[in-house]
Design an enzyme around this catalytic site. Structure first.
Site, short mmCIF file in Angstrom:
data_model
loop_
_atom_site.label_atom_id
_atom_site.label_comp_id
_atom_site.label_asym_id
_atom_site.label_seq_id
_atom_site.Cartn_x
_atom_site.Cartn_y
_atom_site.Cartn_z
CG ASP A 134 -28.81 49.22 -1.71
OD1 ASP A 134 -27.74 48.59 -1.83
OD2 ASP A 134 -29.83 48.96 -2.38
CG ASP A 135 -24.34 47.52 -0.94
OD1 ASP A 135 -24.73 46.67 -0.12
OD2 ASP A 135 -24.18 47.27 -2.15
#
Length: 494
Positions: free
Chosen positions: A291-292
């Protein structure tokens, strides 16, 4: 090196001054050593780590000046009481549960919060444990070769109340699992070591998510709530069940020289997510994630609006890594308490879905303002700049459809994106356009000839941008020195 002392004092925590020994001193030392190595039945304190054996930051990395934001953390006196997890029955064989040992050790050290502080050493070995809570005026120190392993028994990750700015678990209704390493209302805490590892062994949790059998929201690897003056330094964090490092409602937090790793397909394994927090420094970290890499947040819809705890004064710099599904640095999508005064600088991202991304939605409310993004090097990143909307992701049916987020005063400069696949997207919200979006010196290469920027409900200026941006970003003919403000009428870059 004078500027380096506060940070190094926090890391070393020894208070030892070394002088040239005399023969009389050596004789006394070896006599004392022989006596104190005899078995004792009462509790003894282990020796603190030797300063000479700790990883010294280089001069360029450790200066507490304009090149570093580490001064957000304020050093205190050396810890007075130092113990080892082995003194509480810990066994580092990779199989024995050490949950009771960690909880007993920190319960014991809590009594020294106001008596000089304490340090818990974790020696070389593989230490399986369930969740445990930290205390104030405390250092968790992982020796070289020390690995803390998250228990594979979900019952050893207790259920706790949801965060008030989220109103429920982020993934499931109701409460949530606590993080592996947790702290609530604590201060003056250092989590560091000789590049030891905390491994959440998250596959068990990822499988529950993929199989749709997850009952409660997964726990983070490290979460600090309502806490102050925190340093997280020189460790490797791996395989978090959910977001990896999550400071929420915190201030004065430094995350520095961390390696954060998760399989690139592991769901929602964000690297570092400052949330409704202020004075946060994130620098010199390497992150691989599903993810980020870094995401700035501040609460979810009506719950974040009601709590109104913004994220502010956050610096993210010298971050490198890859994430095939998300962005190098994201802002949102949970931003209902407001986000302002964010600096993102010197970021290197490759083989990723996006370089930088701002994520909002109708119902979020809140605002994003005074964002400065500069010096990004992107390679094989699908879309270098993306402002997105409309995820239709809400905590319940009570979200306010009239709560429209406001976005403005976003400054983007000195971006190089190689082998890009799509032109930038800047999609504002009808009735609440994104204003003051300013770009300078942005070069995006590798795009197909037919690729064009996609902009809606946005206004701002651009200068030295290739390929030419959308017409909503008008050419800024003014120099930065001639602009007296950073309003939507022109741009001012520092």
């Amino acid at each position: 090196m004078e500027d380096e002392k506060p940070l190094l004092g926090a890391i070393f925590n020894t208070g030892i001054i070394i002088r040239r020994p005399t023969w009389a001193f050596l004789l006394l030392f070896f006599t004392a050593f022989a006596v104190f190595t005899l078995p004792f039945t009462t509790k003894t304190f282990s020796s603190p780590p030797s300063p000479s054996s700790l990883p010294l930051p280089s001069n360029s990395e450790s200066r507490l000046d304009s090149e570093s934001c580490s001064s957000f953390f304020t050093d205190g006196p050396p810890r007075k009481y130092v113990v080892s997890i082995t003194e509480f029955g810990g066994v580092g064989d990779g199989e024995t549960s050490n949950t009771d040992a960690f909880r007993k050790a920190i319960g014991y050290l809590k009594r020294f919060e106001n008596k000089g502080g304490s340090q818990l050493n974790v020696p070389q070995g593989r230490w399986v444990t369930g969740s445990f809570n930290l205390t104030s005026n405390f250092t968790l120190f992982l020796e070289e070769g020390a690995v803390i392993l998250g228990s594979q028994d979900p019952k050893e990750w207790p259920i706790i109340e949801p965060l008030p700015s989220y109103g429920r678990g982020r993934e499931r209704l109701g409460p949530r699992h606590i993080s592996l390493v947790h702290g609530n209302s604590i201060s003056n805490v250092v989590i560091t070591g000789r590049n030891g590892t905390i491994d959440g062994q998250g596959k068990m949790w990822w499988d529950l998510w993929w199989n749709r059998t997850l009952e409660h929201t997964r726990g983070h690897l490290l979460e600090l709530v309502n806490s102050h003056n925190i340093l997280i330094y020189n460790l490797t964090f791996r395989n978090s069940p959910f977001w990896t490092i999550h400071p929420v409602y915190c201030r004065n937090v430094v995350v520095r020289k961390m390696t954060i790793l998760a399989p690139l397909k592991a769901p929602n394994t964000d690297g570092i997510d400052p949330d409704s927090s202020t004075e946060v420094c994130i620098e010199d970290c390497y992150i691989e994630s599903g993810d980020d890499l870094v995401a700035v947040k501040s609460g979810w819809d009506q719950f974040g609006i009601a709590m109104a705890r913004p994220s502010s004064n956050i610096i993210v710099r010298r971050i490198s890594g890859t994430t095939p599904t998300c962005s190098g640095v994201g802002i949102g999508s949970e931003m209902s308490g407001g986000i302002f005064n964010i600096t993102i600088d010197d970021i290197h991202v490759w083989n990723s879905a996006a370089g930088v991304r701002i994520k909002t939605d109708v119902g979020r409310g809140g605002y994003i303002a005074d964002i400065r993004i500069s010096n990004l090097r992107l390679e094989r990143v699908k879309i270098p700049i993306k402002f997105s909307r409309g995820a239709n992701d809400h905590p319940d049916e009570k979200w306010d459809r009239k709560a429209i987020p406001k976005v403005g005063k976003v400054f983007i400069s000195n971006i190089v994106s190689l082998n890009s696949m799509r032109a930038p997207e800047i999609l504002g919200i009808e009735g609440s356009p994104y204003e003051g979006i300013c770009m300078r010196n942005v070069n995006i290469s590798g795009l197909p000839a037919s690729a064009t920027w996609h902009c809606e409900h946005v206004s701002g200026f651009a200068r030295d941008v290739f390929p030419p941006p959308c017409p909503q970003l008008r050419v800024d003919s003014k120099s930065s020195s001639s602009s007296s403000s950073s309003s939507s009428s022109s741009c001012e870059f520092s």
